[in-house]
Design an enzyme around this catalytic site. Structure first.
Site, PDB file in Angstrom:
ATOM      1  N   ARG A 178       0.810  -1.216   0.000  1.00 40.53           N
ATOM      2  CA  ARG A 178       0.000   0.000   0.000  1.00 40.53           C
ATOM      3  C   ARG A 178       0.844   1.268   0.000  1.00 40.53           C
ATOM      4  NH1 ARG A 178      -5.080   0.897   3.768  1.00 40.53           N
ATOM      5  NH2 ARG A 178      -4.923   2.846   2.609  1.00 40.53           N
ATOM      6  N   LYS A 179       2.154   1.130   0.138  1.00 42.55           N
ATOM      7  CA  LYS A 179       3.022   2.304   0.171  1.00 42.55           C
ATOM      8  C   LYS A 179       3.421   2.709  -1.249  1.00 42.55           C
ATOM      9  CE  LYS A 179       2.738   2.194   4.633  1.00 42.55           C
ATOM     10  NZ  LYS A 179       1.914   0.981   4.843  1.00 42.55           N
ATOM     11  N   SER A 180       4.090   3.863  -1.366  1.00 44.75           N
ATOM     12  CA  SER A 180       4.403   4.412  -2.689  1.00 44.75           C
ATOM     13  C   SER A 180       5.263   3.466  -3.509  1.00 44.75           C
ATOM     14  CB  SER A 180       5.092   5.768  -2.539  1.00 44.75           C
ATOM     15  OG  SER A 180       4.221   6.702  -1.931  1.00 44.75           O
TER      16      SER A 180
END
Length: 369
Positions: A178-180
């Site tokens: 879910r992170k960049s």
């Protein structure tokens, strides 16, 4: 439409294939390459890739010697891992309220909760928006307590041109999908402190130091290493980081423009001198509307949404273990009940933004209390 979707292409496949072809799959040269890239990005002397941001936060506490009898102030509006690691060390998490507009820790509330037992503060850069680190560090220095930044969502975020994760003694980053950018699962500790760096290096790998032919074990450490397979993903992802962050900011700006006058919705803010990464695009739903019903209505329209994040003092464990009651930290409690995360990932188009905004308006009409 999914809530988020990692941006992956053949570059990741090639990097992973290179590692697989070597047969060296655990922590090795690819991890070192990834660590160097992150260290250079955030201007940190040391970077240690970890199995997750949770293990990074835990090892940061261990490196500081925090344990039984110690208090650690933790932003209440966050994923439970931020405080769980304090519990795992036998220390006491002291939960601190946040600001409703930034979702970040309230420094005045930090002041009210510091005691002689306080050893550290863990501010969270909520969803990639920098916390007020100048004020946090001033309080920390005045009271001689350490600061560990939960920068899980904040790779690339800056406050007055300084990278998040480099204000305190240590900063902890996440590479969850879910992170960049992602390594599948993974995290990292950044620090400019040479002594802490040596502790982290030792404790991350079972407490062992390699001699000429084998290890000598000086501590009862942990296996918190990242593998070269994961790091290969990270190296490929890193090459896309600038584009991903710029694209997320561009899409977030479109959302904010289209939602500026929407009934029942308050878009996120970006204070002056802050560079937001928009790991998530989180809005506040007016209490006149049932947030959970909005989530349900969006799902009916095939659009995934979810809450912002959690108010820890509202969770059964923290109430049972530490005596908190619902509403004790009113801003965090409000945000727990009324924030909504909308889809945001770089592959989205302007047409996707329009679809989400239209569906949100329809969902709100069906979610009035």
């Amino acid at each position: 439409m999914r809530l988020t979707l990692p941006y992956l292409d053949e570059d990741e496949v090639r990097e992973v294939a290179k590692v697989l072809s070597t047969g060296y799959l655990t922590q090795g040269p690819k991890v070192a390459e990834f660590e160097e890239k992150i260290a250079n990005l955030v201007s940190a002397k040391h970077a240690f890739a970890m199995s997750s941001c949770t293990t990074a936060l835990h090892l940061a506490l261990v490196a500081l010697g925090i344990g039984e009898g110690d208090d650690v102030l933790v932003a209440d509006y966050t994923f439970p891992a931020t405080a769980n690691v304090v519990v795992q060390q036998g220390a006491r998490p002291v939960l601190v309220d946040v600001h409703r507009d930034t979702y970040n820790i309230d420094v005045d509330e930090i002041e009210r909760r510091i005691t002689p037992a306080t050893r550290a503060i863990i501010p969270v850069h909520a969803f990639g928006l920098p916390a007020s680190m100048g004020d946090v560090m001033e309080v920390a220095h005045r009271h001689s307590v350490s600061v560990i930044e939960d920068a899980a969502c904040a790779l690339g975020a800056k406050l007055q041109a300084q990278a998040c994760g480099t204000f305190g003694e240590m900063g902890c980053f996440s590479f969850h999908p879910r992170k960049s950018i992602t390594t599948g699962e993974g995290g990292l500790i950044a620090t400019n402190d040479d002594v802490l760096a040596e502790r982290i290096r030792l404790l991350r790998n079972h407490g062992g130091l390699r001699s000429t032919f084998y290890y000598r074990f000086d501590e009862a450490g942990y296996n918190y290493r990242m593998s070269d397979v994961q790091a290969a993903l990270g190296v490929a992802q890193f090459r896309k980081l600038d584009w991903i962050l710029n694209r997320r900011r561009e899409l977030a700006s479109q959302f904010s423009t289209k939602l500026a006058n929407a009934e029942g919705i308050t878009p996120p803010i970006e204070p002056q001198d802050c560079h937001h990464t928009y790991q998530s695009y989180v809005v506040v739903v007016d209490p006149a509307f049932d947030r959970d019903l909005v989530i349900e209505e969006m799902r009916r329209r095939d659009i995934e949404t979810t809450l912002g994040t959690y108010a820890l003092h509202e969770q059964p464990f923290f109430q049972k273990a530490y005596g908190y009651s619902s509403g004790d930290l009113p801003n965090s409690s409000f945000l727990f009940r009324q924030t909504l995360t909308l889809p945001l990932y770089p592959q989205m188009t302007s047409e996707d933004i329009d679809r989400v905004v239209q569906a949100l308006g329809e969902a709100l009409e069906n979610a009035r209390r």
